[in-house]
Design an enzyme around this catalytic site. Structure first.
Site, PDB file in Angstrom:
ATOM      1  N   ASP A   1      -6.846  -5.896   7.632  1.00 28.56           N
ATOM      2  CA  ASP A   1      -5.484  -5.688   7.151  1.00 28.56           C
ATOM      3  C   ASP A   1      -4.468  -5.867   8.272  1.00 28.56           C
ATOM      4  O   ASP A   1      -4.698  -5.439   9.405  1.00 28.56           O
ATOM      5  CB  ASP A   1      -5.311  -4.275   6.572  1.00 28.56           C
ATOM      6  CG  ASP A   1      -5.816  -4.155   5.151  1.00 28.56           C
ATOM      7  OD1 ASP A   1      -6.035  -5.190   4.494  1.00 28.56           O
ATOM      8  OD2 ASP A   1      -5.980  -3.020   4.686  1.00 28.56           O
TER       9      ASP A   1
ATOM     10  N   ASP B   1       0.859  -1.185   0.000  1.00 28.39           N
ATOM     11  CA  ASP B   1       0.000   0.000   0.000  1.00 28.39           C
ATOM     12  C   ASP B   1       0.890   1.227   0.000  1.00 28.39           C
ATOM     13  O   ASP B   1       1.949   1.241   0.650  1.00 28.39           O
ATOM     14  CB  ASP B   1      -0.897   0.042   1.246  1.00 28.39           C
ATOM     15  CG  ASP B   1      -2.098  -0.886   1.137  1.00 28.39           C
ATOM     16  OD1 ASP B   1      -2.210  -1.624   0.132  1.00 28.39           O
ATOM     17  OD2 ASP B   1      -2.926  -0.878   2.074  1.00 28.39           O
TER      18      ASP B   1
END
Length: 137
Positions: free
Chosen positions: A115, A86
């Site tokens: 996550d 990310d």
């Protein structure tokens, strides 16, 4: 030989990330169940589409950005696992960090977004991002 079509659950997760990457928050929200649960390592759990929407809309600013590089994505029925990097942008600073995610899909909507990431990896990404931003000046 015929080409295999992606699993429907994988398509939902890919479309969700694609919408986030182009700042199409409303489109991303359409893929969330009203009772969504969003978990992030060591951060408070966010429950409900309204609260998730507040967070995602808060990130929708010209000085901020998000994108993800999907390394692996796999599904077992309605469970989707992602292995990705990310990237968060704060002005000129770009922070990249490794994330593994678990998504649960029901009726074509994400009901769980969980996550996992390392704080150390985020710190490293922040230091690298700040250093790169400073050397670009």
């Amino acid at each position: 030989m015929t080409e295999e079509l992606p699993e429907p659950a994988v398509t939902v997760v890919r479309e969700f990330f694609a919408a986030l990457e182009i700042d199409a928050v409303d489109e991303a929200l359409e893929l969330l169940d009203p009772e969504i649960v969003w978990k992030n390592t060591s951060l408070p759990t966010i429950r409900g589409k309204k609260r998730v929407a507040q967070v995602l809309r808060g990130l929708d600013r010209p000085s901020l950005g998000f994108w993800a590089e999907m390394h692996h994505i796999a599904a077992d029925g309605d469970i989707v696992l992602t292995d990705r990097t990310d990237y968060l942008r704060f002005g000129p600073v770009r922070i990249g960090f490794w994330v593994t995610g678990t998504f649960e899909i029901r009726a074509g909507r994400i009901v769980l977004w969980d996550d996992h990431f390392s704080k150390g990896n985020v710190l490293r990404g922040t230091i690298v991002g700040v250093a790169k931003a400073l050397t670009r000046r």
